[in-house]
Structure formats: structure tokens, C-alpha cells
Design a protein around this motif. Structure first.
Motif, PDB file in Angstrom:
ATOM      1  N   LEU A  32      37.285  24.390  16.274  1.00  0.00           N
ATOM      2  CA  LEU A  32      37.208  25.717  15.654  1.00  0.00           C
ATOM      3  C   LEU A  32      37.694  25.672  14.206  1.00  0.00           C
ATOM      4  CD1 LEU A  32      38.491  27.887  18.630  1.00  0.00           C
ATOM      5  CD2 LEU A  32      36.146  27.711  17.799  1.00  0.00           C
ATOM      6  N   GLN A  33      38.751  24.901  13.946  1.00  0.00           N
ATOM      7  CA  GLN A  33      39.255  24.782  12.575  1.00  0.00           C
ATOM      8  C   GLN A  33      38.234  24.083  11.692  1.00  0.00           C
ATOM      9  OE1 GLN A  33      42.259  26.150  11.334  1.00  0.00           O
ATOM     10  NE2 GLN A  33      41.086  25.703   9.476  1.00  0.00           N
ATOM     11  N   ARG A  55      38.307  35.681  12.739  1.00  0.00           N
ATOM     12  CA  ARG A  55      39.589  35.642  13.442  1.00  0.00           C
ATOM     13  C   ARG A  55      40.144  37.060  13.503  1.00  0.00           C
ATOM     14  NH1 ARG A  55      42.990  30.391  13.379  1.00  0.00           N
ATOM     15  NH2 ARG A  55      41.428  28.798  12.952  1.00  0.00           N
ATOM     16  N   LYS A  76      28.382  33.056  12.103  1.00  0.00           N
ATOM     17  CA  LYS A  76      29.622  33.407  11.401  1.00  0.00           C
ATOM     18  C   LYS A  76      30.808  33.189  12.327  1.00  0.00           C
ATOM     19  CE  LYS A  76      29.706  38.419  12.341  1.00  0.00           C
ATOM     20  NZ  LYS A  76      29.657  39.766  11.740  1.00  0.00           N
ATOM     21  N   ILE A  77      31.991  33.023  11.726  1.00  0.00           N
ATOM     22  CA  ILE A  77      33.231  32.859  12.473  1.00  0.00           C
ATOM     23  C   ILE A  77      34.227  33.895  11.966  1.00  0.00           C
ATOM     24  CG2 ILE A  77      33.965  31.023  10.873  1.00  0.00           C
ATOM     25  CD1 ILE A  77      35.570  29.820  13.220  1.00  0.00           C
ATOM     26  N   PHE A 122      32.555  26.652   7.178  1.00  0.00           N
ATOM     27  CA  PHE A 122      31.975  27.972   6.904  1.00  0.00           C
ATOM     28  C   PHE A 122      32.546  28.570   5.617  1.00  0.00           C
ATOM     29  CE2 PHE A 122      31.531  32.615   7.663  1.00  0.00           C
ATOM     30  CZ  PHE A 122      30.165  32.654   7.872  1.00  0.00           C
ATOM     31  N   GLU A 123      33.831  28.328   5.359  1.00  0.00           N
ATOM     32  CA  GLU A 123      34.463  28.892   4.169  1.00  0.00           C
ATOM     33  C   GLU A 123      34.101  28.131   2.897  1.00  0.00           C
ATOM     34  OE1 GLU A 123      38.619  28.968   5.024  1.00  0.00           O
ATOM     35  OE2 GLU A 123      38.489  30.771   6.289  1.00  0.00           O
ATOM     36  N   GLN A 164      35.528  26.557  10.866  1.00  0.00           N
ATOM     37  CA  GLN A 164      35.974  27.540   9.879  1.00  0.00           C
ATOM     38  C   GLN A 164      36.039  26.936   8.475  1.00  0.00           C
ATOM     39  OE1 GLN A 164      39.380  29.816  10.975  1.00  0.00           O
ATOM     40  NE2 GLN A 164      39.421  30.945   9.053  1.00  0.00           N
ATOM     41  N   ASP A 165      36.553  25.712   8.380  1.00  0.00           N
ATOM     42  CA  ASP A 165      36.617  25.053   7.073  1.00  0.00           C
ATOM     43  C   ASP A 165      35.217  24.887   6.468  1.00  0.00           C
ATOM     44  OD1 ASP A 165      39.351  24.881   7.299  1.00  0.00           O
ATOM     45  OD2 ASP A 165      39.360  22.784   7.948  1.00  0.00           O
ATOM     46  N   VAL A 205      39.576  33.862  18.088  1.00  0.00           N
ATOM     47  CA  VAL A 205      38.506  33.375  17.217  1.00  0.00           C
ATOM     48  C   VAL A 205      37.174  33.743  17.846  1.00  0.00           C
ATOM     49  CG1 VAL A 205      37.428  31.369  16.147  1.00  0.00           C
ATOM     50  CG2 VAL A 205      39.905  31.457  16.407  1.00  0.00           C
ATOM     51  N   LEU A 209      32.975  33.264  17.494  1.00  0.00           N
ATOM     52  CA  LEU A 209      31.818  32.589  16.909  1.00  0.00           C
ATOM     53  C   LEU A 209      30.575  33.381  17.271  1.00  0.00           C
ATOM     54  CD1 LEU A 209      32.556  28.855  17.870  1.00  0.00           C
ATOM     55  CD2 LEU A 209      33.258  30.072  15.811  1.00  0.00           C
TER      56      LEU A 209
END
Length: 308
Positions: free
Chosen positions: A149-150, A29, A26-27, A156-157, A153-154, A93, A95
Motif C-alpha cells: 500500500l505504501q 487514506r 486512486k488511493i 500515485f503521489e 501511494q508513493d 486505506v 483503493l
């Protein structure tokens, strides 16, 4: 949130409660000024990267003020805590993952990278005492890390088909970069100070070297050193032989000289790139330190190249 208590009375977060069993990753912020974690451990690996601002990271016997570009690889069972600092903005952030999910991707590096991830072996501790590994990512690599990282996150979402594989590839790239940066530091001729040995002024110098292109007021340097501004100013000059602003300008001008010799940017662009907001200030400071203007400096070396 379920946790188990260790004999040493430090709570331990378990992956079976915190992470998805099918894909234990999971990530998160954090940017809340209310963040105040107790000292804790977890049975999975955590990578923490400071995106902006400053916050506090505690490990046994050490309290670290961390800032943009700082990254930690926190191995399973390593005690630590993350806390906001009053009136200071930050964004971090995190991880969280079980090391086995990247095992195959990192197999060619089995002699190095697993040391970052496994609690049963000595990890990359800069203090030599088993605390979470710490590195500072310089300006030139920060954008790469932040893009990774971005991307993570993209994925993962949105969770499109194959998102797990995409996350693992980006995570492996991040771990490889961390490993290479650590090794690069080890290859330096002079032994670098450990976290335990580094003085507050050395911390500030490190920050300047990596952030010279931005605004660095004396008050921020004093904050990093955890000193009152007047006392910090005195101590900085005592240890470096220069005032705070003279040191920053020296770093900026040395970088400007390198860029001028490359010949790929205009003098105006170089001035802004190394942190000067006004061309006149850049030219005046450059001449004061080098005896010639940036344009004259460029012509001198162009002439030398022509003669050779």
C-alpha cells in the motif's frame, strides 16, 4: 461530488466522476473522526484496509466493528458504508479502481480472482448473501500488505514515468494475496463461521490469535464484542472455560513453545516477541502452564533430539 441515484434510493458513485479516465485508479487514506458515510454503492471496485485502530463498516443487515488487519474487497454495486466510532482512533486505506485495468495481469487466474471484482457474478461473500468480501490478514502478512500500500501511494503521489505499471503490479500482488488467503481459509478442515454466524466472543478470539504480541486489555476485548467489560468477562469465561487473560496467555505460551523448538531466538527475545514485557513474567507464566521454565523446556527437547 456527483452521484446518481439508484431506484432503491442508495446513491451510486460513478467512475467517470471519481476516477481519472486515462488511468482509473486512486488511493485515499481516512482517519478523520468526522467520517460518516451514508450507505452507498459505486460502479468501480474498492479495496479497504484497516491500518490501525477500529472503525465501523456497514453492509445490508450487518454492522461490523473492524480493526487492524481487516481487509474488504467491495465489488461494484455492493452497498456499504464506512464510519468512524466516537473517541476511537483509526486509519483506513482505500483503493478505488476499474477492474479492467488489472484484467491482463490476472488473466491466469480468470477462474477465481474476477469473482472478487465483477458485480455480475457471485463474489467471495463470507456471509453468502452478496455483501462485500471480508478477510483478516494475520500479523505475519500485515507488514507485506502495508508495504504494498505504501509503494502504491508513493507511485500515485510522485507519478514518475511508468508509475501506472508500478501501481498495477503492486495491486495485482495484493489481489493475489487476498485470493490465496481466502483459499487457505476454505481449505481448513472445519468450516469457519461466517460473519453472520460468528459470535462476539469468537470475534474476540480471532483478534487475540492475530494480535497476541501486543497489549490487549479486557476493555478492548469488550469493545470488540460490543459488551460492558464485566458482562464480557463473564461471557468470555462461560464460552471458553478460561478467563480473558488466561486465554491470551495460553495463546502466547503455545506460540512461545513453537519458537523455542525452532531454536533461532533466545528465551528473552521469544518472551518479548509473544507479548510479555518482562522476562520474569514470561518465565513464571510459562512454568505455570507447562510445569517447567522455558530454558528447561528447551533443554528437554534438545536432550530428546540428542538421544534420537
Amino acid at each position: 461530488m456527483e452521484i446518481r441515484e439508484e431506484k432503491r434510493d442508495i446513491p451510486c458513485f460513478e467512475s467517470k466522476q471519481q476516477l481519472n479516465r486515462e488511468f482509473p485508479f486512486k488511493i485515499i487514506r481516512y482517519s478523520s473522526s468526522e467520517l460518516k458515510q451514508p450507505m452507498h454503492t459505486h460502479d468501480y471496485t474498492q479495496i479497504a484496509y484497516v491500518l490501525k485502530g477500529v472503525c465501523n463498516h456497514q453492509v445490508p443487515g450487518k454492522s461490523l466493528t473492524v480493526s487492524k488487519g481487516d481487509i474488504f474487497v467491495i465489488a461494484p454495486d455492493a452497498p456499504h458504508s464506512l464510519n468512524a466510532i466516537a473517541e476511537q482512533e483509526y486509519e483506513v486505506v482505500l483503493l478505488d479502481f476499474v477492474p479492467s485495468i488489472v484484467g491482463e495481469l490476472l488473466q491466469p487466474f480468470s477462474g477465481s480472482l474476477p469473482l472478487l471484482l465483477e458485480p455480475s457474478r457471485e463474489n467471495y461473500s463470507l456471509s453468502g448473501s452478496g455483501v462485500p468480501s471480508w478477510l483478516h490478514i494475520g500479523n505475519r502478512k500485515q507488514s507485506f500488505v502495508e508495504q504494498l500500500l505504501q509503494d502504491i501511494q508513493d507511485e500515485f503521489e510522485h507519478r514518475e514515468v511508468g508509475y501506472e505499471h508500478a501501481i498495477l503490479l503492486s495491486l495485482a500482488k495484493l489481489l493475489l494475496l487476498i485470493d490465496r488467503e481466502y483459499r487457505r481459509g476454505q481449505r481448513k478442515p472445519a468450516r469457519q463461521p461466517t460473519i453472520a454466524e460468528r459470535t462476539p466472543i469468537e470475534e474476540v478470539k480471532r483478534y487475540i490469535y492475530d494480535n497476541y504480541s501486543g497489549d490487549i486489555p479486557l476493555e478492548h476485548g469488550a469493545f470488540i464484542a460490543n459488551m460492558a467489560p464485566a458482562y464480557f468477562s463473564h461471557q468470555f469465561k462461560k464460552e471458553t472455560g478460561q478467563t480473558f487473560i488466561d486465554f491470551i496467555n495460553e495463546v502466547r505460551i503455545e506460540r512461545a513453545k513453537e519458537l523455542i523448538l525452532r531454536g533461532t531466538h533466545t528465551i528473552t527475545a521469544i518472551g518479548f516477541q509473544v507479548g510479555f514485557h518482562h522476562l520474569s513474567h514470561f518465565i513464571r507464566t510459562f512454568k505455570k502452564r507447562c510445569g517447567v521454565t522455558p530454558t528447561e523446556y528447551k533443554k528437554m527437547f534438545a536432550k530428546d533430539d540428542h538421544n534420537n
